[in-house]
Design an enzyme around this catalytic site. Structure first.
Site, PDB file in Angstrom:
ATOM      1  N   ASP A 144      38.137  93.386  28.340  1.00 47.97           N
ATOM      2  CA  ASP A 144      38.045  93.120  29.037  1.00 47.97           C
ATOM      3  C   ASP A 144      38.153  91.758  29.827  1.00 47.97           C
ATOM      4  OD1 ASP A 144      35.497  92.798  30.665  1.00 47.97           O
ATOM      5  OD2 ASP A 144      34.474  92.635  28.689  1.00 47.97           O
ATOM      6  N   ARG A 153      36.781  83.978  22.403  1.00 48.79           N
ATOM      7  CA  ARG A 153      36.512  83.689  23.924  1.00 48.79           C
ATOM      8  C   ARG A 153      37.024  81.869  23.740  1.00 48.79           C
ATOM      9  NH1 ARG A 153      31.553  87.187  26.388  1.00 48.79           N
ATOM     10  NH2 ARG A 153      32.248  88.880  25.483  1.00 48.79           N
ATOM     11  N   GLN A 168      29.115  91.619  18.424  1.00 48.89           N
ATOM     12  CA  GLN A 168      28.150  92.116  18.586  1.00 48.89           C
ATOM     13  C   GLN A 168      28.497  93.786  18.588  1.00 48.89           C
ATOM     14  OE1 GLN A 168      28.750  91.033  22.845  1.00 48.89           O
ATOM     15  NE2 GLN A 168      30.104  92.944  23.243  1.00 48.89           N
ATOM     16  N   GLU A 172      19.504  85.732  26.564  1.00 43.26           N
ATOM     17  CA  GLU A 172      20.441  87.092  27.090  1.00 43.26           C
ATOM     18  C   GLU A 172      20.449  88.578  26.136  1.00 43.26           C
ATOM     19  OE1 GLU A 172      24.807  88.768  28.550  1.00 43.26           O
ATOM     20  OE2 GLU A 172      23.735  87.497  29.555  1.00 43.26           O
ATOM     21  N   SER A 182      24.489  92.743  28.053  1.00 45.74           N
ATOM     22  CA  SER A 182      24.649  93.544  29.455  1.00 45.74           C
ATOM     23  C   SER A 182      25.374  94.829  28.871  1.00 45.74           C
ATOM     24  CB  SER A 182      26.034  92.194  29.021  1.00 45.74           C
ATOM     25  OG  SER A 182      26.220  92.931  30.533  1.00 45.74           O
TER      26      SER A 182
END
Length: 328
Positions: free
Chosen positions: A49, A102, A117, A242, A245
């Site tokens: 990604d 990340r 996730q 959030e 997504s």
């Protein structure tokens, strides 16, 4: 001084209970099968990604093969490849525990360099590539989220809250810009989330009428006209929160259009991209649901480091200690 509602042992018990319940109910609701997934991929496959296109993946060399591999940012593209390989049919899907690093993430109460996730993906028919099916799937996921809150409250009554409304509200990124033109995109999300309690912001990645984008999205997995974010209002921090997504994935036409709009038309030659354009890979809908985010929200924590073990800058460690926040 902040005082968490659960101590460290209770926190770990609650995390396990919540994850087990959420995982099983999500799988049942969306007809998903759990599969094993990679922690790293080869960059030449095009499966990693690219997020906003600027984040650097963590890479390492493999002694035996001489190749360089990348730690995944997410499994957005890998899942579609796996659905084809495993022989799933329309209406069937998969999910997996996705763990990522990340390295360029800016850490704060909600963001960590460690990402965990539930990555899920489901095969759909051409007739289901529409906004109505997207909204139906969002409602299904929101129902699972809502039920998870009630389940956890029964186990830990101290967590009882009315934080979530019964229904989620749908609003487009353009409608947000029209309603709150003087605010930034994140400020708009907070204003709307505070107003409705739970929102799904649609249409993320393409340019708005102002010429700006609401938020960055890679051009090669979500269809920017059929995607969005599930966002809750989190009162302890007075902010948009959030949780997910997700979206209907690109078909051949959307892939070409979005690669061109993003300035990366050469990616069409990568193995994954060419398989989408040729129609070899199935049409799908999918997304990621933040595990630590869910735990932080339902356990009513002030920092994501209270529900996951990561590395934090010294100033964050100091601030947390001063405010009674215990990082795992």
């Amino acid at each position: 001084m902040y005082k968490p509602k659960l101590n460290l042992q209770e926190t770990e018990l609650a995390i396990k209970a919540l994850k087990d319940h959420f995982e099983s109910t999500l799988a049942a609701k969306l007809n998903l099968t759990r599969v094993s997934a990679p922690l790293f991929v080869l960059p030449e496959t095009g499966l990693n990604d690219n997020l906003n296109g600027t984040e650097r993946p963590v890479a390492f060399d493999i002694k035996e093969t001489g190749q360089t591999a990348e730690i995944v940012h997410s499994l957005a593209k890998w899942k579609r490849h796996a659905l084809k390989r495993y022989g799933f049919m329309p209406g069937e899907g998969l999910y997996t525990d996705m763990n990522a690093i990340r390295r360029d993430e800016i850490c704060d109460n909600l963001h960590s360099i460690y990402v965990d996730q539930y990555d899920w993906e489901m095969i759909i028919t051409p007739e289901q590539r529409n906004e109505e099916f997207l909204k139906k799937t969002v409602r299904d996921i929101y129902e699972v989220i809502h039920n998870a809150q009630r389940y956890l409250e029964k186990l830990f009554p101290v967590l009882k809250t009315d934080a979530l409304p019964q229904e989620i509200t749908f609003i487009s990124s353009q409608e947000l810009e029209d309603e709150y033109p003087a605010l930034s995109a994140k400020q708009r999300e907070t204003a709307a989330a505070k107003k409705y309690g739970a929102i799904f912001v649609t249409g993320i990645g393409g340019k708005l009428r102002s010429g700006k984008v609401h938020d960055g999205r890679a051009p090669d997995y979500d269809d920017w006209s059929l995607n969005g974010d599930i966002i809750l209002y989190y009162a302890p921090l007075d902010t948009a929160f959030e949780i997910s997504s997700m979206g209907i994935r690109v078909d051949a036409e959307a892939m070409r259009r979005q690669l061109l709009a993003s300035g990366f038309p050469e990616r069409a030659c990568l193995p994954y991209h060419s398989r989408v354009i040729s129609g070899e890979l199935p049409l799908t809908i999918g997304g990621g649901i933040g595990q630590s985010r869910l735990c932080m929200f339902f356990l009513q924590k002030m920092h994501i480091g209270e529900v996951q073990a990561s590395i934090w800058p010294e100033y964050i460690q100091r601030q947390c200690e001063e405010n009674g926040i215990i990082l795992l």
